[in-house]
Design an enzyme around this catalytic site. Sequence first.
Site, PDB file in Angstrom:
ATOM      1  N   SER A 131      -9.799  83.011  75.742  1.00 54.83           N
ATOM      2  CA  SER A 131      -8.982  82.298  74.754  1.00 54.83           C
ATOM      3  C   SER A 131      -9.251  82.744  73.319  1.00 54.83           C
ATOM      4  CB  SER A 131      -9.209  80.791  74.865  1.00 54.83           C
ATOM      5  OG  SER A 131     -10.533  80.456  74.504  1.00 54.83           O
ATOM      6  N   LYS A 200     -13.298  77.370  69.499  1.00 55.04           N
ATOM      7  CA  LYS A 200     -12.001  77.704  68.906  1.00 55.04           C
ATOM      8  C   LYS A 200     -12.193  77.974  67.416  1.00 55.04           C
ATOM      9  CE  LYS A 200      -9.846  76.564  72.785  1.00 55.04           C
ATOM     10  NZ  LYS A 200      -9.270  77.596  73.683  1.00 55.04           N
TER      11      LYS A 200
END
Length: 346
Positions: A131, A200
């Site tokens: 990701s 993230k």
Amino acid sequence: MAVGARSGRDEPEKGREELAERSPGPVGTGTAVGTGTAPGAGADAGAGGADATGGAGDTYSADDAEGGNVDDHTGNDGTGGEGTGAGGDGPEPKKQRAFWKELPLLIGIALVLALLIKTFLVQAFSIPSESMMNTLQRGDRVLVDKLTPWFGSEPERGEVVVFHDPGGWLSEPAPEPNAVQRVLSWIGLMPDASQQDLIKRVIAVGGDTVECKRGGKVQLNGKPLDESAYLFPGSTPCDDQPFGPIKVPEGRIWVMGDNRQNSLDSRYHQELPGNGTISNEGVVGRAIVVAWPVSRWSTLPVPDVFDQPGLGAAAALASGPGAVGLAGALPLVLWRRRRLTTRQNA
């Protein structure tokens, strides 16, 4: 001849009397006293014999007179008594402990230091997915700064952060670690597999407004972001999941992955409490460096796009009316104080 004979007999007697007066012991019986053949010789020999043998109270012997065992008064070997010449009776130096005896102590100290470092300074985390490619790849090990949050530091735009799953982000349960993994994760040598953590990039912080339309760029407080420096090649900013505009609540952050088409980030959890935002308290820390593998050693700085002026324009506009009011009230206050001073002087 008579004179010589008398002299020979009288001198030993005189020698005996003098020796008796000097010595508290009995007079020695030197045989030379009665064996002298020449006038005066017997006397000399007798005196010599008396001096050589001495009395019982003398503190030296005939050998002492000849200079024989003069060192018997200080020690048998002449080195100052029974002590050795290298230091006498001083304490012996302590022997160094064997390494295997000190090894448990060294291991204990190392474990305590590792635990303190993991708790308060830095902790290693493993990247489990794609990701965040190409910034982070599957299998990378990153070091996360856990110190600055202890001093009140909060996440900032552009930082890569690790945070706990707020609930509902990870559908798969965490695998059960074995005993070795538990120990290594406890001391910080391995990530804690029992904790559901994610990584993230922070796009917006509390007070920011963020949005993204299909085919367009991410808009942060009305400013478009050029994300080419960190987006995965071929990724679009949000074509797979447009969003916004969303006002991020105070004390929370909006996060997105660098590989947008393979990242279930804030965009995909807007139905949850917080509308997809993460609480600052749930942030473990900021990822600062890729530590493993060696071929991928690198730091994780904040991209320059987040330093462009105007990203905090929303906060500046919110404070604008207050600043204008203060500027307008200041002359009025000064005029009023001057008027009151004039009245008092009158």
